[in-house]
Scaffold this motif. Structure first.
Motif, PDB file in Angstrom:
ATOM      1  N   ASP A 172       0.836  -1.191   0.000  1.00  0.00           N
ATOM      2  CA  ASP A 172       0.000   0.000   0.000  1.00  0.00           C
ATOM      3  C   ASP A 172       0.878   1.252   0.000  1.00  0.00           C
ATOM      4  N   VAL A 173       0.591   2.183  -0.902  1.00  0.00           N
ATOM      5  CA  VAL A 173       1.425   3.379  -1.046  1.00  0.00           C
ATOM      6  C   VAL A 173       1.494   4.169   0.253  1.00  0.00           C
ATOM      7  N   ILE A 174       0.344   4.397   0.885  1.00  0.00           N
ATOM      8  CA  ILE A 174       0.327   5.179   2.123  1.00  0.00           C
ATOM      9  C   ILE A 174       1.112   4.462   3.215  1.00  0.00           C
ATOM     10  N   GLY A 175       0.928   3.133   3.296  1.00  0.00           N
ATOM     11  CA  GLY A 175       1.673   2.365   4.288  1.00  0.00           C
ATOM     12  C   GLY A 175       3.169   2.433   4.068  1.00  0.00           C
ATOM     13  N   VAL A 176       3.588   2.374   2.806  1.00  0.00           N
ATOM     14  CA  VAL A 176       5.019   2.442   2.484  1.00  0.00           C
ATOM     15  C   VAL A 176       5.583   3.822   2.811  1.00  0.00           C
ATOM     16  N   LEU A 177       4.812   4.873   2.522  1.00  0.00           N
ATOM     17  CA  LEU A 177       5.279   6.234   2.800  1.00  0.00           C
ATOM     18  C   LEU A 177       5.481   6.476   4.294  1.00  0.00           C
ATOM     19  N   ARG A 178       4.785   5.721   5.118  1.00  0.00           N
ATOM     20  CA  ARG A 178       4.922   5.870   6.566  1.00  0.00           C
ATOM     21  C   ARG A 178       6.112   5.085   7.126  1.00  0.00           C
ATOM     22  N   MET A 179       6.714   4.258   6.318  1.00  0.00           N
ATOM     23  CA  MET A 179       7.861   3.474   6.772  1.00  0.00           C
ATOM     24  C   MET A 179       9.108   4.340   6.887  1.00  0.00           C
ATOM     25  N   GLU A 182      14.988   2.922   6.338  1.00  0.00           N
ATOM     26  CA  GLU A 182      15.619   1.609   6.500  1.00  0.00           C
ATOM     27  C   GLU A 182      14.650   0.471   6.192  1.00  0.00           C
ATOM     28  N   GLU A 183      13.388   0.635   6.576  1.00  0.00           N
ATOM     29  CA  GLU A 183      12.374  -0.374   6.259  1.00  0.00           C
ATOM     30  C   GLU A 183      12.136  -0.437   4.757  1.00  0.00           C
ATOM     31  N   ARG A 184      12.105   0.731   4.108  1.00  0.00           N
ATOM     32  CA  ARG A 184      11.905   0.752   2.656  1.00  0.00           C
ATOM     33  C   ARG A 184      13.136   0.229   1.923  1.00  0.00           C
ATOM     34  N   LEU A 185      14.314   0.485   2.483  1.00  0.00           N
ATOM     35  CA  LEU A 185      15.541  -0.042   1.875  1.00  0.00           C
ATOM     36  C   LEU A 185      15.538  -1.567   1.906  1.00  0.00           C
ATOM     37  N   GLN A 186      14.976  -2.140   2.947  1.00  0.00           N
ATOM     38  CA  GLN A 186      14.876  -3.596   3.017  1.00  0.00           C
ATOM     39  C   GLN A 186      13.974  -4.127   1.898  1.00  0.00           C
ATOM     40  N   LEU A 187      12.872  -3.413   1.633  1.00  0.00           N
ATOM     41  CA  LEU A 187      11.995  -3.815   0.524  1.00  0.00           C
ATOM     42  C   LEU A 187      12.699  -3.650  -0.817  1.00  0.00           C
ATOM     43  N   GLN A 215       1.274  -7.270  -7.663  1.00  0.00           N
ATOM     44  CA  GLN A 215       1.741  -8.653  -7.777  1.00  0.00           C
ATOM     45  C   GLN A 215       2.651  -9.061  -6.627  1.00  0.00           C
ATOM     46  N   PHE A 216       2.778  -8.158  -5.647  1.00  0.00           N
ATOM     47  CA  PHE A 216       3.651  -8.429  -4.508  1.00  0.00           C
ATOM     48  C   PHE A 216       2.887  -8.229  -3.207  1.00  0.00           C
ATOM     49  N   VAL A 217       3.352  -8.888  -2.166  1.00  0.00           N
ATOM     50  CA  VAL A 217       2.821  -8.672  -0.820  1.00  0.00           C
ATOM     51  C   VAL A 217       4.003  -8.534   0.138  1.00  0.00           C
ATOM     52  N   ILE A 218       3.718  -8.014   1.320  1.00  0.00           N
ATOM     53  CA  ILE A 218       4.726  -7.934   2.378  1.00  0.00           C
ATOM     54  C   ILE A 218       4.364  -8.953   3.442  1.00  0.00           C
TER      55      ILE A 218
END
Length: 427
Positions: A172-179, A182-187, A215-218
């Protein structure tokens, strides 16, 4: 002499008949004392009990087990399949089955059972692909149900085909923006791993024709490939280099020209997957929120990837290097490293109070990770309220240590696992 020979043959014939008769009598006598029971196959194993099953056990769920999944709720659907969330024992799972109101069923003009069989075949094919692509960043298949009976809408409904996989949540875009960065770098690291796996898969080089976030999930903090409906095996065929051009999807201009080698566009799939991943994932993950000194590196990586200048293997290596640089703090300048000398260090000490919030996320503490105490000192200097920071006994996936920034250090407490840094003249 002829008479003697004929008599011998008569005696031998009589003897053999008597032996045969004796054997028949013995068999009859033996069977008369035993009941004859036809051979029957062993009874099927009973279904697993939900409380006994564990995802790591390696036991695949069967039809009887899948029918015991409870608390079902739909979480997504497309042309072919519908995806449900359900609980088996203590484990939440994803159940994929035919979307009976989807495009593939409603636009099919054969009988319902034939249309269902065609759609179900796509789901079973997807399960096989997921199993053959087994990888840390590909969702696991935990079981399937392919009944022998034909599908019927009922009542009662029969012949439902389904596969069971691990459950993740959408990117989810909003969920990712709140990360955090470092969390986004892991993704982003996971994106690189997935691209590399598609380029070097056991099936050969693979192309995701329509690579998108959907096509992806976390799952468990990792980005995982969950939808492989549109995967194509092998680079496209060609007769000349002109057949191997990759165009900008919006402008129809040529991004990159590849070579036609032995009738195949060499590296086509690897390059196109990297371009799509840049557009739909990497831009979202690494272009903001990181150390200022790494911003140009991240921007350069995304730009080269989106223009087709990097294949999947190169993207993987670049992201690995980005992670290494972020972990080590090599981006800190000599002047930034010197700031630590203006702090007093107290080993085995901490401060429990004096917390403040420094992010848009609702939190009472200002917590980040640092590559070294020197970076902690520099970050503290950038925060108006910060006069001290505590290195605590926690480390992130990159190996960076967690630090808590403080507005003061008047109530110092002993804690052998913490180290307190106080700016001189403050506290």
């Amino acid at each position: 002499s002829d008479m003697m020979v004929s008599r011998v043959w008569v005696y031998m014939t009589v003897y053999l008949c008597l032996c045969l008769l004796a054997n028949i009598i013995m068999v009859v006598v033996f069977l008369s004392g035993h009941y004859w029971t036809p051979l029957t196959p062993p009874p099927p194993l009973p279904p697993l009990q939900p409380y006994e099953w564990d995802p790591s056990s390696g036991q695949n769920l069967k039809c009887a087990d899948i029918s015991s999944i409870s608390n079902l709720s739909i979480i997504g659907f497309g042309w072919t399949k519908a995806v449900y969330r359900g609980q088996y024992g203590k484990t939440w799972l994803a159940i994929k089955t035919v979307h009976t109101s989807g495009h593939d069923m409603t636009e099919c003009f054969d009988s319902v059972s034939i249309c269902y069989k065609q759609s179900a075949a796509k789901i079973i094919k997807e399960a096989r692909l997921l199993q053959e692509l087994s990888h840390t960043n590909v969702i696991k298949v935990f079981g399937e149900c392919v009944p022998s009976m034909k599908y019927s809408a009922g009542p009662p409904v029969t012949g439902i085909v389904s596969i069971v996989t691990e459950l993740g949540h959408p990117v989810d875009v909003i969920g990712v923006l709140r990360m955090s960065f470092e969390e986004r770098l892991q993704l982003a690291r996971d994106v690189g791993r997935i691209l590399y796996h598609l380029a070097q898969s056991p099936l050969g080089t693979l192309l995701m024709q329509d690579l998108r976030r959907e096509q992806f999930v976390i799952s468990d903090g990792l980005l995982k490939l969950s939808d492989v409906d549109d995967i194509v095996i092998g680079d496209p065929v060609c007769t000349s280099d002109m057949d191997c051009t990759i165009k900008d999807g919006n402008k129809e201009s040529i991004l990159i020209k590849l070579s036609c080698v032995n009738g195949l566009c060499k590296g086509f799939n690897s390059r196109l997957n990297a371009i799509h991943a840049s557009q739909h994932l990497m831009r979202l993950l690494i272009l903001y929120g990181g150390p200022a000194a790494l911003e140009s590196t991240c921007q350069h990586l995304v730009n080269r990837q989106s223009f087709g200048l990097l294949d999947s293997e190169a993207v993987y290596k670049e992201i690995q290097m980005l992670v290494k640089n972020y972990s080590s703090g090599v981006y800190l300048s000599p002047a930034e490293k010197e700031i630590i000398h203006s702090y007093t260090v107290l080993h085995g000490s901490t401060v429990f109070a004096a917390d403040f919030s420094c992010s848009t996320i609702l939190s009472t503490r200002c917590v980040q990770s640092v590559s070294s105490p020197a970076e902690g000192a520099w970050l503290c200097l950038q925060l108006k309220k910060c006069v001290a920071f505590v290195l605590i006994d926690e480390w992130t996936w990159t190996g960076r240590q967690v630090v808590v920034f403080k507005t003061g250090a008047r109530e110092v407490k002993a804690n052998e696992r913490h180290t307190l840094y106080i700016r001189r003249g403050q506290g």
